[in-house]
Design a protein around this motif. Structure first.
Motif, PDB file in Angstrom:
ATOM      1  N   ARG A   1       0.823  -1.209   0.000  1.00  0.00           N
ATOM      2  CA  ARG A   1       0.000   0.000   0.000  1.00  0.00           C
ATOM      3  C   ARG A   1       0.857   1.258   0.000  1.00  0.00           C
ATOM      4  O   ARG A   1       0.605   2.203  -0.757  1.00  0.00           O
ATOM      5  N   LEU A   2       1.897   1.273   0.830  1.00  0.00           N
ATOM      6  CA  LEU A   2       2.748   2.446   0.917  1.00  0.00           C
ATOM      7  C   LEU A   2       3.476   2.697  -0.398  1.00  0.00           C
ATOM      8  O   LEU A   2       3.552   3.834  -0.880  1.00  0.00           O
ATOM      9  N   TYR A   3       4.014   1.642  -0.991  1.00  0.00           N
ATOM     10  CA  TYR A   3       4.745   1.842  -2.238  1.00  0.00           C
ATOM     11  C   TYR A   3       3.803   2.210  -3.378  1.00  0.00           C
ATOM     12  O   TYR A   3       4.211   2.861  -4.338  1.00  0.00           O
ATOM     13  N   GLY A   4       2.550   1.809  -3.292  1.00  0.00           N
ATOM     14  CA  GLY A   4       1.581   2.172  -4.321  1.00  0.00           C
ATOM     15  C   GLY A   4       1.329   3.665  -4.396  1.00  0.00           C
ATOM     16  O   GLY A   4       0.864   4.176  -5.424  1.00  0.00           O
ATOM     17  N   LEU A   5       1.622   4.391  -3.304  1.00  0.00           N
ATOM     18  CA  LEU A   5       1.458   5.845  -3.311  1.00  0.00           C
ATOM     19  C   LEU A   5       2.639   6.567  -3.942  1.00  0.00           C
ATOM     20  O   LEU A   5       2.595   7.791  -4.112  1.00  0.00           O
ATOM     21  N   ARG A   6       3.703   5.862  -4.263  1.00  0.00           N
ATOM     22  CA  ARG A   6       4.931   6.501  -4.742  1.00  0.00           C
ATOM     23  C   ARG A   6       4.689   7.348  -5.987  1.00  0.00           C
ATOM     24  O   ARG A   6       5.182   8.479  -6.088  1.00  0.00           O
TER      25      ARG A   6
ATOM     26  N   GLY B   1       3.184  14.876  -7.325  1.00  0.00           N
ATOM     27  CA  GLY B   1       2.937  16.083  -6.550  1.00  0.00           C
ATOM     28  C   GLY B   1       4.211  16.833  -6.237  1.00  0.00           C
ATOM     29  O   GLY B   1       4.252  18.071  -6.285  1.00  0.00           O
ATOM     30  N   TYR B   2       5.280  16.115  -5.935  1.00  0.00           N
ATOM     31  CA  TYR B   2       6.560  16.759  -5.656  1.00  0.00           C
ATOM     32  C   TYR B   2       7.071  17.498  -6.890  1.00  0.00           C
ATOM     33  O   TYR B   2       7.593  18.611  -6.788  1.00  0.00           O
ATOM     34  N   LYS B   3       6.914  16.891  -8.064  1.00  0.00           N
ATOM     35  CA  LYS B   3       7.374  17.544  -9.284  1.00  0.00           C
ATOM     36  C   LYS B   3       6.601  18.836  -9.535  1.00  0.00           C
ATOM     37  O   LYS B   3       7.185  19.854  -9.935  1.00  0.00           O
ATOM     38  N   GLN B   4       5.295  18.836  -9.305  1.00  0.00           N
ATOM     39  CA  GLN B   4       4.504  20.041  -9.523  1.00  0.00           C
ATOM     40  C   GLN B   4       4.930  21.154  -8.571  1.00  0.00           C
ATOM     41  O   GLN B   4       5.107  22.306  -8.978  1.00  0.00           O
ATOM     42  N   VAL B   5       5.098  20.814  -7.290  1.00  0.00           N
ATOM     43  CA  VAL B   5       5.511  21.826  -6.319  1.00  0.00           C
ATOM     44  C   VAL B   5       6.918  22.323  -6.640  1.00  0.00           C
ATOM     45  O   VAL B   5       7.208  23.526  -6.548  1.00  0.00           O
ATOM     46  N   LYS B   6       7.815  21.414  -7.021  1.00  0.00           N
ATOM     47  CA  LYS B   6       9.187  21.799  -7.354  1.00  0.00           C
ATOM     48  C   LYS B   6       9.214  22.766  -8.526  1.00  0.00           C
ATOM     49  O   LYS B   6       9.965  23.759  -8.521  1.00  0.00           O
TER      50      LYS B   6
ATOM     51  N   THR C   1      -0.245  28.679  -4.012  1.00  0.00           N
ATOM     52  CA  THR C   1      -0.229  27.706  -5.098  1.00  0.00           C
ATOM     53  C   THR C   1       0.286  26.351  -4.627  1.00  0.00           C
ATOM     54  O   THR C   1      -0.285  25.306  -4.940  1.00  0.00           O
ATOM     55  N   ALA C   2       1.383  26.356  -3.865  1.00  0.00           N
ATOM     56  CA  ALA C   2       1.929  25.088  -3.367  1.00  0.00           C
ATOM     57  C   ALA C   2       0.941  24.388  -2.453  1.00  0.00           C
ATOM     58  O   ALA C   2       0.761  23.168  -2.524  1.00  0.00           O
ATOM     59  N   ALA C   3       0.272  25.140  -1.567  1.00  0.00           N
ATOM     60  CA  ALA C   3      -0.718  24.528  -0.666  1.00  0.00           C
ATOM     61  C   ALA C   3      -1.866  23.930  -1.454  1.00  0.00           C
ATOM     62  O   ALA C   3      -2.389  22.863  -1.116  1.00  0.00           O
ATOM     63  N   THR C   4      -2.282  24.617  -2.529  1.00  0.00           N
ATOM     64  CA  THR C   4      -3.366  24.095  -3.358  1.00  0.00           C
ATOM     65  C   THR C   4      -2.966  22.802  -4.044  1.00  0.00           C
ATOM     66  O   THR C   4      -3.738  21.847  -4.120  1.00  0.00           O
ATOM     67  N   LEU C   5      -1.737  22.737  -4.552  1.00  0.00           N
ATOM     68  CA  LEU C   5      -1.264  21.519  -5.207  1.00  0.00           C
ATOM     69  C   LEU C   5      -1.224  20.352  -4.246  1.00  0.00           C
ATOM     70  O   LEU C   5      -1.627  19.237  -4.574  1.00  0.00           O
ATOM     71  N   VAL C   6      -0.745  20.592  -3.026  1.00  0.00           N
ATOM     72  CA  VAL C   6      -0.686  19.524  -2.031  1.00  0.00           C
ATOM     73  C   VAL C   6      -2.083  19.062  -1.667  1.00  0.00           C
ATOM     74  O   VAL C   6      -2.351  17.857  -1.532  1.00  0.00           O
ATOM     75  N   ALA C   7      -3.025  20.011  -1.495  1.00  0.00           N
ATOM     76  CA  ALA C   7      -4.402  19.648  -1.150  1.00  0.00           C
ATOM     77  C   ALA C   7      -5.037  18.811  -2.255  1.00  0.00           C
ATOM     78  O   ALA C   7      -5.739  17.832  -1.987  1.00  0.00           O
ATOM     79  N   GLN C   8      -4.786  19.177  -3.516  1.00  0.00           N
ATOM     80  CA  GLN C   8      -5.336  18.399  -4.616  1.00  0.00           C
ATOM     81  C   GLN C   8      -4.727  17.009  -4.673  1.00  0.00           C
ATOM     82  O   GLN C   8      -5.407  16.036  -5.001  1.00  0.00           O
ATOM     83  N   LEU C   9      -3.437  16.896  -4.352  1.00  0.00           N
ATOM     84  CA  LEU C   9      -2.790  15.585  -4.346  1.00  0.00           C
ATOM     85  C   LEU C   9      -3.427  14.663  -3.321  1.00  0.00           C
ATOM     86  O   LEU C   9      -3.706  13.497  -3.581  1.00  0.00           O
ATOM     87  N   VAL C  10      -3.682  15.202  -2.106  1.00  0.00           N
ATOM     88  CA  VAL C  10      -4.314  14.408  -1.058  1.00  0.00           C
ATOM     89  C   VAL C  10      -5.729  14.011  -1.466  1.00  0.00           C
ATOM     90  O   VAL C  10      -6.170  12.872  -1.265  1.00  0.00           O
ATOM     91  N   GLU C  11      -6.449  14.939  -2.100  1.00  0.00           N
ATOM     92  CA  GLU C  11      -7.829  14.678  -2.485  1.00  0.00           C
ATOM     93  C   GLU C  11      -7.943  13.647  -3.593  1.00  0.00           C
ATOM     94  O   GLU C  11      -8.853  12.829  -3.613  1.00  0.00           O
ATOM     95  N   GLN C  12      -6.953  13.629  -4.509  1.00  0.00           N
ATOM     96  CA  GLN C  12      -7.043  12.786  -5.685  1.00  0.00           C
ATOM     97  C   GLN C  12      -6.194  11.529  -5.580  1.00  0.00           C
ATOM     98  O   GLN C  12      -6.031  10.815  -6.556  1.00  0.00           O
ATOM     99  N   ALA C  13      -5.629  11.234  -4.413  1.00  0.00           N
ATOM    100  CA  ALA C  13      -4.793  10.033  -4.272  1.00  0.00           C
ATOM    101  C   ALA C  13      -5.582   8.794  -4.672  1.00  0.00           C
ATOM    102  O   ALA C  13      -6.732   8.621  -4.261  1.00  0.00           O
ATOM    103  N   PRO C  14      -5.034   7.907  -5.512  1.00  0.00           N
ATOM    104  CA  PRO C  14      -5.799   6.801  -6.051  1.00  0.00           C
ATOM    105  C   PRO C  14      -5.996   5.640  -5.111  1.00  0.00           C
ATOM    106  O   PRO C  14      -6.888   4.837  -5.292  1.00  0.00           O
ATOM    107  N   ALA C  15      -5.118   5.499  -4.133  1.00  0.00           N
ATOM    108  CA  ALA C  15      -5.193   4.350  -3.225  1.00  0.00           C
ATOM    109  C   ALA C  15      -5.440   4.821  -1.808  1.00  0.00           C
ATOM    110  O   ALA C  15      -5.176   5.961  -1.454  1.00  0.00           O
ATOM    111  N   ARG C  16      -5.914   3.938  -0.990  1.00  0.00           N
ATOM    112  CA  ARG C  16      -6.172   4.290   0.409  1.00  0.00           C
ATOM    113  C   ARG C  16      -5.909   3.084   1.286  1.00  0.00           C
ATOM    114  O   ARG C  16      -5.774   1.998   0.797  1.00  0.00           O
TER     115      ARG C  16
END
Length: 232
Positions: A116-121, A127-132, A217-232
């Motif tokens: 499960r953890l590696y599936g989030l990679r 998300g890291y690339k977008q913020v970077k 902008t960075a906070a928005t990107l992180v929030a969208q990443l959390v909201e759209q994460a495919p696995a749980r």
């Protein structure tokens, strides 16, 4: 937790496995009804889909279920080990119930949790690339660690200055029409857009050129990443 290449060589006696894929092929497998060394793992996604994978602790050189670093093999088919659906993972998370689990500073993790953890990679890296890119960290090429940290400090100072010097936002006009809520599918699963998101981008022409707010902008990107994460 790190990914290993299937054919990454390792020193070992001649009659033992020398690569992660060799170690995986040595694990007993008699089919879903007699999985042998493999454990069934169900991967669940946010859109409701689920897939069945199989995971196992393998032994290779200094890797092992009771060693400081474990070698985990996760695959959709233990019989064929398809290249695009097989992970070879090295992790220092101890095996539940092992001797290391009692004194390790890291929490014990079973095979399902590691998969499960590696599936989030993938989504973490995206998300890291977008913020970077938003912060400008992708616009330099240096070699030393000190140079990288100095560049980050300068970028953070520059954006902090811009944010401090930026005038206050104008009060938005009242009664903005809300955007209709919709649902779209895709690889990441269903994503519901907020019904309160304004459809009007700007109420009037700005008086003078202004800088975008990088922190928001960075906070928005992180929030969208959390909201759209495919696995749980």
């Amino acid at each position: 937790m790190l990914a290993l290449k299937p054919h990454q060589g390792s020193w070992a006696p001649v009659d033992e496995a020398h690569t992660p894929i060799d170690a995986a092929r040595e694990l007993a497998w008699g089919g879903p009804q007699a999985p042998g060394a493999w454990t069934k793992v169900v991967r669940r996604f946010r859109d409701g889909r689920s897939t069945v994978w199989w995971a196992a602790d393998a032994v290779l050189g200094g890797y092992g279920p009771h060693q400081a670093v474990r070698l985990i093999v996760a695959t959709a088919d233990p019989a064929t080990l398809p290249a695009k659906a097989t992970w070879y993972l090295a992790t220092n998370l101890p095996r539940p119930g092992s001797v290391r689990a009692a004194w390790s500073p890291h929490p014990a993790a079973g095979l399902a949790e590691i998969v499960r953890l590696y599936g989030l990679r993938t989504w973490i890296e995206q998300g890291y690339k977008q913020v970077k890119d938003e912060l400008g960290w992708a616009d330099f090429q240096v070699r030393s660690d000190a140079a990288i940290r100095r560049h980050w400090a300068l970028v953070a100072c520059a954006f902090t200055f811009c944010r401090h010097a930026r005038p206050a936002d104008p009060v938005p006009p009242p009664h903005l029409p809300p955007a209709p809520a919709d649902t779209d599918g895709g690889e990441r699963g269903a994503h519901r857009h907020s019904a309160t998101r304004a459809t009007v981008l700007a109420s009037r022409r700005p008086l003078r050129p202004r800088l975008a707010d990088p922190l928001r902008t960075a906070a928005t990107l992180v929030a969208q990443l959390v909201e759209q994460a495919p696995a749980r």
